[in-house]
Design a protein around this motif. Structure first.
Motif, PDB file in Angstrom:
ATOM      1  N   ILE A 122       0.861  -1.185   0.000  1.00  0.00           N
ATOM      2  CA  ILE A 122       0.000   0.000   0.000  1.00  0.00           C
ATOM      3  C   ILE A 122       0.896   1.234   0.000  1.00  0.00           C
ATOM      4  CG2 ILE A 122      -1.767   1.288   1.261  1.00  0.00           C
ATOM      5  CD1 ILE A 122      -2.640  -1.451   2.444  1.00  0.00           C
ATOM      6  N   THR A 123       0.847   1.990  -1.075  1.00  0.00           N
ATOM      7  CA  THR A 123       1.696   3.186  -1.180  1.00  0.00           C
ATOM      8  C   THR A 123       0.895   4.475  -1.284  1.00  0.00           C
ATOM      9  OG1 THR A 123       1.780   2.907  -3.577  1.00  0.00           O
ATOM     10  CG2 THR A 123       3.551   1.885  -2.293  1.00  0.00           C
ATOM     11  N   THR A 124      -0.435   4.360  -1.342  1.00  0.00           N
ATOM     12  CA  THR A 124      -1.255   5.564  -1.495  1.00  0.00           C
ATOM     13  C   THR A 124      -1.407   6.334  -0.193  1.00  0.00           C
ATOM     14  OG1 THR A 124      -3.239   4.213  -1.222  1.00  0.00           O
ATOM     15  CG2 THR A 124      -2.541   4.701  -3.475  1.00  0.00           C
ATOM     16  N   ASP A 125      -1.321   5.668   0.942  1.00  0.00           N
ATOM     17  CA  ASP A 125      -1.364   6.350   2.243  1.00  0.00           C
ATOM     18  C   ASP A 125       0.074   6.525   2.723  1.00  0.00           C
ATOM     19  OD1 ASP A 125      -4.164   6.247   2.237  1.00  0.00           O
ATOM     20  OD2 ASP A 125      -4.218   4.344   3.319  1.00  0.00           O
ATOM     21  N   PRO A 126       0.346   7.616   3.443  1.00  0.00           N
ATOM     22  CA  PRO A 126       1.698   7.792   3.993  1.00  0.00           C
ATOM     23  C   PRO A 126       2.049   6.638   4.937  1.00  0.00           C
ATOM     24  CG  PRO A 126       0.439   9.832   4.171  1.00  0.00           C
ATOM     25  CD  PRO A 126      -0.516   8.768   3.737  1.00  0.00           C
ATOM     26  N   ALA A 127       3.316   6.292   4.984  1.00  0.00           N
ATOM     27  CA  ALA A 127       3.777   5.186   5.841  1.00  0.00           C
ATOM     28  C   ALA A 127       3.427   5.467   7.295  1.00  0.00           C
ATOM     29  CB  ALA A 127       5.277   4.991   5.687  1.00  0.00           C
ATOM     30  N   GLY A 128       2.786   4.472   7.944  1.00  0.00           N
ATOM     31  CA  GLY A 128       2.427   4.597   9.355  1.00  0.00           C
ATOM     32  C   GLY A 128       1.137   5.366   9.597  1.00  0.00           C
ATOM     33  N   VAL A 129       0.458   5.811   8.560  1.00  0.00           N
ATOM     34  CA  VAL A 129      -0.816   6.542   8.694  1.00  0.00           C
ATOM     35  C   VAL A 129      -1.936   5.619   8.209  1.00  0.00           C
ATOM     36  CG1 VAL A 129      -2.160   8.532   7.902  1.00  0.00           C
ATOM     37  CG2 VAL A 129       0.290   8.781   8.398  1.00  0.00           C
ATOM     38  N   TYR A 130      -2.961   5.481   9.039  1.00  0.00           N
ATOM     39  CA  TYR A 130      -4.094   4.616   8.724  1.00  0.00           C
ATOM     40  C   TYR A 130      -5.090   5.421   7.892  1.00  0.00           C
ATOM     41  CZ  TYR A 130      -7.625   0.973   9.727  1.00  0.00           C
ATOM     42  OH  TYR A 130      -8.548  -0.040   9.641  1.00  0.00           O
ATOM     43  N   GLY A 131      -4.819   5.483   6.575  1.00  0.00           N
ATOM     44  CA  GLY A 131      -5.648   6.253   5.650  1.00  0.00           C
ATOM     45  C   GLY A 131      -6.693   5.395   4.962  1.00  0.00           C
ATOM     46  N   PRO A 132      -7.383   5.965   3.967  1.00  0.00           N
ATOM     47  CA  PRO A 132      -8.493   5.264   3.319  1.00  0.00           C
ATOM     48  C   PRO A 132      -8.107   3.929   2.674  1.00  0.00           C
ATOM     49  CG  PRO A 132      -8.422   7.560   2.617  1.00  0.00           C
ATOM     50  CD  PRO A 132      -7.224   7.333   3.464  1.00  0.00           C
ATOM     51  N   ARG A 133      -6.991   3.884   1.979  1.00  0.00           N
ATOM     52  CA  ARG A 133      -6.589   2.643   1.306  1.00  0.00           C
ATOM     53  C   ARG A 133      -6.181   1.578   2.319  1.00  0.00           C
ATOM     54  NH1 ARG A 133      -7.313  -0.696  -2.816  1.00  0.00           N
ATOM     55  NH2 ARG A 133      -5.419  -1.815  -3.288  1.00  0.00           N
ATOM     56  N   THR A 134      -5.427   1.981   3.323  1.00  0.00           N
ATOM     57  CA  THR A 134      -5.000   1.031   4.356  1.00  0.00           C
ATOM     58  C   THR A 134      -6.229   0.503   5.090  1.00  0.00           C
ATOM     59  OG1 THR A 134      -2.967   2.283   4.603  1.00  0.00           O
ATOM     60  CG2 THR A 134      -3.480   0.707   6.351  1.00  0.00           C
ATOM     61  N   ARG A 135      -7.154   1.398   5.427  1.00  0.00           N
ATOM     62  CA  ARG A 135      -8.370   1.011   6.142  1.00  0.00           C
ATOM     63  C   ARG A 135      -9.192   0.025   5.317  1.00  0.00           C
ATOM     64  NH1 ARG A 135     -11.741   3.315  10.134  1.00  0.00           N
ATOM     65  NH2 ARG A 135     -10.416   5.156  10.229  1.00  0.00           N
ATOM     66  N   SER A 136      -9.432   0.340   4.051  1.00  0.00           N
ATOM     67  CA  SER A 136     -10.284  -0.532   3.241  1.00  0.00           C
ATOM     68  C   SER A 136      -9.656  -1.911   3.043  1.00  0.00           C
ATOM     69  CB  SER A 136     -10.602   0.104   1.884  1.00  0.00           C
ATOM     70  OG  SER A 136      -9.432   0.259   1.117  1.00  0.00           O
ATOM     71  N   THR A 137      -8.333  -1.951   2.890  1.00  0.00           N
ATOM     72  CA  THR A 137      -7.653  -3.242   2.732  1.00  0.00           C
ATOM     73  C   THR A 137      -7.736  -4.062   4.022  1.00  0.00           C
ATOM     74  OG1 THR A 137      -6.145  -2.232   1.156  1.00  0.00           O
ATOM     75  CG2 THR A 137      -5.468  -4.337   2.082  1.00  0.00           C
ATOM     76  N   LEU A 138      -7.457  -3.429   5.161  1.00  0.00           N
ATOM     77  CA  LEU A 138      -7.499  -4.136   6.441  1.00  0.00           C
ATOM     78  C   LEU A 138      -8.908  -4.574   6.789  1.00  0.00           C
ATOM     79  CD1 LEU A 138      -5.895  -5.119   8.906  1.00  0.00           C
ATOM     80  CD2 LEU A 138      -6.284  -2.872   9.943  1.00  0.00           C
ATOM     81  N   GLU A 139      -9.906  -3.730   6.547  1.00  0.00           N
ATOM     82  CA  GLU A 139     -11.297  -4.088   6.855  1.00  0.00           C
ATOM     83  C   GLU A 139     -11.801  -5.224   5.962  1.00  0.00           C
ATOM     84  OE1 GLU A 139     -13.553  -0.441   6.757  1.00  0.00           O
ATOM     85  OE2 GLU A 139     -12.841   0.156   8.737  1.00  0.00           O
ATOM     86  N   ALA A 140     -11.329  -5.276   4.711  1.00  0.00           N
ATOM     87  CA  ALA A 140     -11.731  -6.362   3.830  1.00  0.00           C
ATOM     88  C   ALA A 140     -11.118  -7.699   4.256  1.00  0.00           C
ATOM     89  CB  ALA A 140     -11.331  -6.033   2.390  1.00  0.00           C
ATOM     90  N   GLU A 141      -9.971  -7.618   4.911  1.00  0.00           N
ATOM     91  CA  GLU A 141      -9.236  -8.829   5.300  1.00  0.00           C
ATOM     92  C   GLU A 141      -9.637  -9.356   6.672  1.00  0.00           C
ATOM     93  OE1 GLU A 141      -4.525  -9.687   6.212  1.00  0.00           O
ATOM     94  OE2 GLU A 141      -5.047  -8.194   4.710  1.00  0.00           O
ATOM     95  N   THR A 142     -10.237  -8.532   7.499  1.00  0.00           N
ATOM     96  CA  THR A 142     -10.554  -8.923   8.883  1.00  0.00           C
ATOM     97  C   THR A 142     -12.043  -8.774   9.157  1.00  0.00           C
ATOM     98  OG1 THR A 142     -10.086  -6.680   9.627  1.00  0.00           O
ATOM     99  CG2 THR A 142      -8.262  -8.253   9.696  1.00  0.00           C
ATOM    100  N   ASP A 143     -12.447  -9.266  10.360  1.00  0.00           N
ATOM    101  CA  ASP A 143     -13.872  -9.209  10.692  1.00  0.00           C
ATOM    102  C   ASP A 143     -14.229  -8.104  11.664  1.00  0.00           C
ATOM    103  OD1 ASP A 143     -13.078 -10.119  13.192  1.00  0.00           O
ATOM    104  OD2 ASP A 143     -13.871 -12.121  12.912  1.00  0.00           O
ATOM    105  N   GLY A 144     -13.318  -7.323  12.097  1.00  0.00           N
ATOM    106  CA  GLY A 144     -13.615  -6.177  12.978  1.00  0.00           C
ATOM    107  C   GLY A 144     -13.827  -6.548  14.429  1.00  0.00           C
ATOM    108  N   GLY A 145     -13.729  -7.775  14.778  1.00  0.00           N
ATOM    109  CA  GLY A 145     -14.040  -8.204  16.133  1.00  0.00           C
ATOM    110  C   GLY A 145     -12.910  -8.107  17.038  1.00  0.00           C
TER     111      GLY A 145
END
Length: 145
Positions: A122-145
């Motif tokens: 993921i290179t669209t969000d700054p390194a170490g910042v939980y931005g839109p691309r990082t969030r959408s990738t992580l949320e798609a991979e996990t269940d939020g629990g």
């Protein structure tokens, strides 16, 4: 028959008896010879917005649908339930191993987010910042629990 009353012709000013219709006025000969003006009829137009067919009713104005809640970009030093959700999701991936999600975005979270971004390219969000691309990738991979 001198004793009989003489019939007098009706006077010109007398009205016709009610059973007879009144005579139409006479038109002078000069006016009678002119042709009547042409009757104007509607000319069909080319099809377009105004003549394309029955108009559809205008849509009713209503309030716009509610917007989804704004999603914040998370950075070091921030606190909140969304930070705790990010911590739980990072823990599910095995990248973050802190003891419990406390809702504080500290140095450990910054490193974990940067590691996740590097592993997932993921290179669209700054390194170490939980931005839109990082969030959408992580949320798609996990269940939020």
């Amino acid at each position: 028959m001198p004793d009989e009353p003489a019939h007098e012709p009706p006077s010109a000013s007398a009205a016709p008896p009610p059973s007879l219709p009144a005579a139409a006025p006479r038109v002078p000969a000069a006016r009678a010879s002119r042709a009547a003006p042409p009757v104007r009829t509607a000319v069909p137009r080319r099809p377009g917005p105004a003549t394309a067919g029955p108009a559809e009713p205008a849509p009713l104005r209503s309030t716009p649908p509610p917007r989804p809640p704004a999603v914040r970009v998370l950075r070091m030093g921030m606190r909140g339930t969304d930070v705790a959700d990010m911590q739980r999701r990072l823990e599910q991936t095995g990248i973050w191993y802190e003891a419990g999600a406390d809702g504080y975005f500290g140095a450990a979270e910054r490193r974990a987010v940067a590691d996740y971004q590097r592993v997932r390219s993921i290179t669209t969000d700054p390194a170490g910042v939980y931005g839109p691309r990082t969030r959408s990738t992580l949320e798609a991979e996990t269940d939020g629990g």
